[in-house]
Design a protein around this motif. Structure first.
Motif, PDB file in Angstrom:
ATOM      1  N   ASP A  85     -18.201 -21.092  -8.984  1.00  0.00           N
ATOM      2  CA  ASP A  85     -18.712 -20.483  -7.741  1.00  0.00           C
ATOM      3  C   ASP A  85     -18.097 -21.249  -6.487  1.00  0.00           C
ATOM      4  O   ASP A  85     -17.525 -22.257  -6.616  1.00  0.00           O
ATOM      5  CB  ASP A  85     -20.267 -20.140  -7.626  1.00  0.00           C
ATOM      6  CG  ASP A  85     -21.014 -21.319  -7.658  1.00  0.00           C
ATOM      7  OD1 ASP A  85     -20.484 -22.558  -7.381  1.00  0.00           O
ATOM      8  OD2 ASP A  85     -22.200 -21.282  -8.106  1.00  0.00           O
ATOM      9  N   GLU A 251     -20.417 -10.727  -6.639  1.00  0.00           N
ATOM     10  CA  GLU A 251     -20.629 -11.933  -7.636  1.00  0.00           C
ATOM     11  C   GLU A 251     -19.487 -11.919  -8.699  1.00  0.00           C
ATOM     12  O   GLU A 251     -19.140 -12.772  -8.980  1.00  0.00           O
ATOM     13  CB  GLU A 251     -21.948 -11.914  -8.321  1.00  0.00           C
ATOM     14  CG  GLU A 251     -23.007 -12.276  -7.127  1.00  0.00           C
ATOM     15  CD  GLU A 251     -24.373 -12.176  -7.668  1.00  0.00           C
ATOM     16  OE1 GLU A 251     -24.588 -12.076  -8.668  1.00  0.00           O
ATOM     17  OE2 GLU A 251     -25.256 -12.270  -6.662  1.00  0.00           O
ATOM     18  N   SER A 255     -16.259 -15.019  -8.875  1.00  0.00           N
ATOM     19  CA  SER A 255     -15.567 -16.006  -9.865  1.00  0.00           C
ATOM     20  C   SER A 255     -14.168 -16.086  -9.984  1.00  0.00           C
ATOM     21  O   SER A 255     -13.493 -16.774 -10.243  1.00  0.00           O
ATOM     22  CB  SER A 255     -16.705 -15.546 -11.271  1.00  0.00           C
ATOM     23  OG  SER A 255     -15.680 -15.051 -11.975  1.00  0.00           O
TER      24      SER A 255
END
Ligand code: ADP
Ligand code: MG
Length: 641
Positions: A85, A251, A255
């Protein structure tokens, strides 16, 4: 009690003892201190940069103190989710900067990054606090029985051995044993299975579970703090699964994006020295600048601060969102279905006319209907009970009753089987010509007519008039202004429904709707309009609230099932807050879009200027971190909306 249920109950009690993890919300304070410390150390290190060893030592300390919280988050993601992240990217960038001698830039990077973390936590804590204070204003009540008299008390005041009455659709206020009555109880809150379980005399019931259609009298066996409040707070805390769609997308994107950035950074170090003839230091420097500016910090901070700020400012105005996802959907609703009784109207109806049949006295039918309605939670039952009390009639509660949501109640009383409810429920074939005329007349006046019947037929007739909420008309007008279609769904009769709809300014009315009809109608509306909201208060509205894209319940008149099912609660029953909340949600959506476009543009421009070797590391750090802070501040604007 089956072993399974027993385990679950014990688990629940454990969690209650642990309480709500307030400490976690305020962990930001520790982070603030770390940020200040890291800032001060960076400043000192910079001032002392002549004495390089001391200065490097101080920088190292600043890195560790300022980066600790973020590093922990990054490592947790790496270990638990095997994912990369932005936290880790930023730390790599800072370490990379230090490795080529840019200690100050690395420290500034960590410092500003930590500031952005504190700002985000601040919004989170603020929204929790707003929600908590909101729920504090609505103490949860139970009805205690003392010598057959009902007294409303706060749940916390209940004591072991107290008798409480739980009406249809209400939450069971404390653990206890059924003393009287039969009902099905939904124990999903404890067991996770929402198959209703039958409860009769002698059986155990649990705090927070939902009573079905019957009425129960319960002896309290342990006092409870499992209020709806603590449950909702926990729900908001666990709202991970309720993240808005844009955040979920972000999200997933984060990644993949983080991995690509890291990959490109490696390529940037390895290739240019061969292809463009850059020196290794130059290549490493450019790669570090790239790592800094390409990191999606601003992008990742685009959504949640906005959502949390909007939730917290709505909470201050009495609109409780149970999760960020609902905020985003609310911004998109095209139509809203509105219930009548208790929602558009005050739900505090008054009995205006009484007619007795079968040779009964006026007082007799009021006594019988009032007694039977003592076991119900419907606004109409309150009207009948009030009226009986006004006339000085003593009401004795029947032992058992069955509630038929949207229709009425049935009970055995003084040896006869009675029904109280609408025409459909008691059977309209029981009315003669003269009665029919009387009914038509009453309904034209916007009154709801309720019948009392026994095996012989019609025994009594009550006309009940509810007043429309002051702000109903204004609310409907505002909703229409927002381009939202408004439809009324009511269990009441056509004539009465029309009268109220006209007053409120609603054109589309569907009357005599049973709970299942309301569900069907909402489904139809979803086909036609897309995102549809449903606003209601009753037990009979709960299935429709669940079917709608966003279910909205009334905080005060709302039954517990409706509060539980809804995604949004108007805590003070203030209808006008709804169009306000819709505007806030639309504004939030606009701000999220702005943030995303802005952060992508900045990243693009910075990468481009780095590629053409215009950009220095300090400028890259400022551009990148500056945009992150701007995006967060842009989100915080919604706190004031
Ligand atoms: P709304 O949908 O407008 O909120 P409901 O569906 O709760 O109204 O009720 C529809 C009708 O059913 C009421 O107008 C009334 O005639 C009848 N009814 C429902 N509950 C009761 C009750 N407890 N006692 C008498 N009549 C009831
Ligand atoms: Mg209602």
């Amino acid at each position: 009690m089956s072993a399974n249920v027993k385990e679950k109950v014990q688990e629940r009690d454990r969690r209650q003892e642990e309480g709500i993890d307030v400490a976690a919300w305020f962990k930001q304070h520790g982070e603030s201190v770390a940020v200040i410390g890291s800032g001060a150390l960076t400043l000192m290190a910079w001032l002392l940069s002549g004495q390089s060893q001391l200065s490097v030592g101080l920088f190292l300390l600043a890195y560790i103190i300022g980066g600790y919280a973020k590093m922990k988050e990054g490592i947790i993601t790496l270990v638990k989710e095997r994912d990369l992240d932005v936290n880790l990217l930023m730390l790599l960038a800072a370490i990379g900067a230090a490795s080529i001698g840019y200690w100050l830039e690395g420290a500034v990077l960590i410092f500003i990054f930590a500031v952005s973390g504190v700002l985000e936590n601040y919004t989170l804590a603020k929204s929790y606090r707003e929600i908590a204070s909101l729920m504090d204003m609505k103490p949860e009540m139970a009805v205690r029985l003392i010598d057959g008299q009902e007294h409303a008390v706060k749940i916390e005041e209940l004591q072991v051995k107290d008798l409480v009455i739980v009406k249809p659709g209400e939450r069971i206020p404390a653990d206890g044993i059924v003393k009287d009555g039969v009902s099905f109880v939904d124990q999903a809150m404890i067991t996770g299975e929402s198959v209703p379980v039958e409860k009769a005399t002698g059986e155990e019931v649990f705090a927070g579970t939902l009573n079905g259609q019957g009425s129960l009298i319960i002896e309290v066996t342990s006092s409870s703090e499992s209020t709806l409040f603590s449950k909702i707070i926990r729900m908001v805390q666990e709202a991970q699964s309720e993240k808005p769609a844009s955040q979920q997308f972000m999200e997933r994107f984060e990644s993949t994006y983080a991995k690509s950035v890291l990959g490109i950074t490696v390529v940037l170090i390895m290739i240019p020295p061969f292809v463009f003839g850059w020196s290794w230091t130059e290549a490493l420097y450019r790669a570090m600048v790239f790592l800094v500016v390409a990191s999606p910090c601003a992008l990742v901070a685009s959504v949640m601060p906005v959502i949390l700020s909007a939730i917290s400012s709505s909470a201050r105005k009495g609109v409780l969102f149970k999760g960020g996802a609902h905020l985003e959907i609310l911004a998109e609703i095209k139509a809203i279905a509105v219930d009548k009784t208790g929602t558009l109207t005050l739900g505090r109806p008054q009995v205006t006319d009484i007619h007795a049949y079968q040779g009964y006295e006026r007082n007799d039918i009021l006594r019988i209907a009032g007694a039977i309605e003592m076991m119900s939670e419907h606004p109409i039952s309150l009207a009948l009970i009030e009226k009986a009390k006004e006339e000085g009639i003593e009401l004795i509660r029947p032992n058992q009753m069955q509630s038929f949501p949207g229709r009425g109640v049935a009970a055995e009383y003084e040896g006869l089987n009675w029904k109280v409810g609408n025409a459909d429920f008691v059977g309209s074939e029981l009315f003669d010509e003269q009665t029919r005329e009387r009914i038509n007349e009453l309904e034209k006046q916007g009154k709801t007519v309720i019948y009392l019947t026994n095996h012989e037929g019609l025994a009594g007739l009550f006309a009940i008039k509810d007043t429309i909420r002051l702000e109903a008309k204004e609310t409907i007008a505002q909703l229409k202004n927002l381009g939202i279609a408004v439809v009324m769904l009511t269990g009441d009769r056509e004539g009465t429904a029309r009268a109220i709809a006209d007053e409120a300014g609603i054109d589309e009315v569907y009357a005599e709707m049973l709970p299942a009809d309301k569900v069907e109608k909402v489904k139809e509306m979803r086909q036609k309009y897309g995102q549809v909201a449903m606003l209601g208060d009753g037990v009979n509205d709960a299935p429709a609230l669940a079917t709608a894209s966003v279910g909205i319940a009334m905080g005060i008149t709302g039954s517990d099932v409706s509060l539980e099912t809804a995604d949004l609660v108007l805590v003070h029953d203030d209808l006008v807050r709804l169009p306000g909340a819709i505007r806030t949600s639309q504004k939030a959506r606009r701000v999220i879009k702005q943030n995303i476009v802005f952060s992508l543009t900045v990243i693009f421009l910075l990468i481009l200027s780095n590629f053409f070797q215009f950009l220095t590391l300090p400028l890259g750090v400022i551009g990148h971190e500056g945009s992150t802070i701007l995006v967060i501040l842009n989100g915080l604007r919604l706190l004031k909306s």
